[in-house]
Design a protein around this motif. Structure first.
Motif, mmCIF file in Angstrom:
data_model
loop_
_atom_site.group_PDB
_atom_site.id
_atom_site.type_symbol
_atom_site.label_atom_id
_atom_site.label_comp_id
_atom_site.label_asym_id
_atom_site.label_seq_id
_atom_site.Cartn_x
_atom_site.Cartn_y
_atom_site.Cartn_z
ATOM 1 N N SER A 20 0.827 -1.210 0.000
ATOM 2 C CA SER A 20 0.000 0.000 0.000
ATOM 3 C C SER A 20 0.856 1.253 0.000
ATOM 4 O O SER A 20 0.482 2.267 -0.583
ATOM 5 C CB SER A 20 -0.966 -0.003 1.187
ATOM 6 O OG SER A 20 -0.250 0.085 2.402
ATOM 7 N N GLY A 21 2.023 1.225 0.613
ATOM 8 C CA GLY A 21 2.930 2.367 0.578
ATOM 9 C C GLY A 21 3.452 2.624 -0.813
ATOM 10 O O GLY A 21 3.600 3.769 -1.237
ATOM 11 N N CYS A 22 3.732 1.582 -1.559
ATOM 12 C CA CYS A 22 4.203 1.727 -2.942
ATOM 13 C C CYS A 22 3.098 2.242 -3.843
ATOM 14 O O CYS A 22 3.351 2.975 -4.787
ATOM 15 C CB CYS A 22 4.703 0.389 -3.467
ATOM 16 S SG CYS A 22 6.193 -0.191 -2.652
ATOM 17 N N ALA A 23 1.854 1.857 -3.571
ATOM 18 C CA ALA A 23 0.741 2.253 -4.418
ATOM 19 C C ALA A 23 0.425 3.733 -4.281
ATOM 20 O O ALA A 23 -0.170 4.323 -5.162
ATOM 21 C CB ALA A 23 -0.491 1.418 -4.072
ATOM 22 N N THR A 52 -6.096 -0.597 -9.899
ATOM 23 C CA THR A 52 -5.862 -2.031 -9.751
ATOM 24 C C THR A 52 -6.104 -2.364 -8.288
ATOM 25 O O THR A 52 -6.541 -1.506 -7.518
ATOM 26 C CB THR A 52 -4.427 -2.436 -10.157
ATOM 27 O OG1 THR A 52 -3.513 -1.933 -9.194
ATOM 28 C CG2 THR A 52 -4.063 -1.937 -11.546
ATOM 29 N N LEU A 53 -5.804 -3.555 -7.893
ATOM 30 C CA LEU A 53 -5.969 -3.962 -6.505
ATOM 31 C C LEU A 53 -5.139 -3.079 -5.566
ATOM 32 O O LEU A 53 -5.487 -2.893 -4.418
ATOM 33 C CB LEU A 53 -5.554 -5.427 -6.349
ATOM 34 C CG LEU A 53 -5.766 -6.073 -4.990
ATOM 35 C CD1 LEU A 53 -7.254 -6.121 -4.658
ATOM 36 C CD2 LEU A 53 -5.180 -7.464 -4.953
ATOM 37 N N LEU A 54 -4.074 -2.486 -6.075
ATOM 38 C CA LEU A 54 -3.202 -1.651 -5.247
ATOM 39 C C LEU A 54 -3.738 -0.238 -5.031
ATOM 40 O O LEU A 54 -3.185 0.512 -4.249
ATOM 41 C CB LEU A 54 -1.811 -1.563 -5.873
ATOM 42 C CG LEU A 54 -1.034 -2.866 -5.908
ATOM 43 C CD1 LEU A 54 0.291 -2.665 -6.634
ATOM 44 C CD2 LEU A 54 -0.814 -3.390 -4.512
ATOM 45 N N GLY A 55 -4.789 0.151 -5.725
ATOM 46 C CA GLY A 55 -5.350 1.475 -5.505
ATOM 47 C C GLY A 55 -5.802 2.142 -6.777
ATOM 48 O O GLY A 55 -5.582 1.635 -7.874
ATOM 49 N N PRO A 56 -6.416 3.327 -6.629
ATOM 50 C CA PRO A 56 -7.025 3.982 -7.782
ATOM 51 C C PRO A 56 -6.048 4.476 -8.845
ATOM 52 O O PRO A 56 -6.416 4.578 -10.000
ATOM 53 C CB PRO A 56 -7.797 5.150 -7.168
ATOM 54 C CG PRO A 56 -7.190 5.362 -5.836
ATOM 55 C CD PRO A 56 -6.654 4.041 -5.397
ATOM 56 N N TYR A 57 -4.823 4.803 -8.496
ATOM 57 C CA TYR A 57 -3.866 5.312 -9.486
ATOM 58 C C TYR A 57 -2.625 4.421 -9.602
ATOM 59 O O TYR A 57 -1.597 4.861 -10.087
ATOM 60 C CB TYR A 57 -3.425 6.729 -9.124
ATOM 61 C CG TYR A 57 -4.565 7.699 -9.070
ATOM 62 C CD1 TYR A 57 -5.297 7.992 -10.211
ATOM 63 C CD2 TYR A 57 -4.918 8.312 -7.884
ATOM 64 C CE1 TYR A 57 -6.359 8.876 -10.167
ATOM 65 C CE2 TYR A 57 -5.974 9.194 -7.832
ATOM 66 C CZ TYR A 57 -6.693 9.479 -8.975
ATOM 67 O OH TYR A 57 -7.740 10.352 -8.930
#
Length: 133
Positions: A14-17, A106-111
């Motif tokens: 989540s930090g990378c996303a 994607t699953l990692l977030g909106p952007y």
């Protein structure tokens, strides 16, 4: 023990996303030449009376990290796919605004599909902020 490992992995991912979200703020004020040095030559450029708009495109599908593969080529993808257009508005040779367009979630977030486009610039902006302190 397994729960801690899963939580650590989730926090790391989540930090990378969030890099595109941080770049929205951190790139404001960056010089045009620095932006092109870290993001590459833009795919599109539009001159405006008060500046210009530069656009970089990630049109190839970016896939999130959750795909289950089974026997006989069975595949289940729960991650989502996305593309991204990274748009920077410049005024007086400096970034004034950063936006993203396209189905970039994607699953990692909106952007998260925008991450490859802004990663190098975000790193450069972070290093500049640290050296200014």
């Amino acid at each position: 023990m397994m729960n801690r490992a899963a939580l650590s992995l989730l926090l790391l991912v989540s930090g990378c996303a969030d890099i595109p979200g941080r770049a929205r703020h951190d790139l404001v004020g960056m010089a045009r030449s620095d932006l092109i040095a870290c993001a590459g030559v833009p795919d599109n450029r539009e001159a405006l009376p008060d500046g210009e708009v530069l656009q970089w495109r990630q049109d190839q599908q970016v896939q999130g990290p959750f795909t289950l593969k089974g026997p006989m080529s069975l595949e289940l993808d729960l991650s989502g796919h996305g593309t991204c257009h990274f748009v920077a508005r410049l005024r007086q040779g400096r970034v004034a605004q950063v936006e993203y367009t396209g189905p970039s979630g994607t699953l990692l977030g909106p952007y998260s599909a925008c991450r490859p486009l802004v990663l190098a610039c975000e790193r450069q902006a972070r290093l500049s902020l640290k050296s200014d302190r």
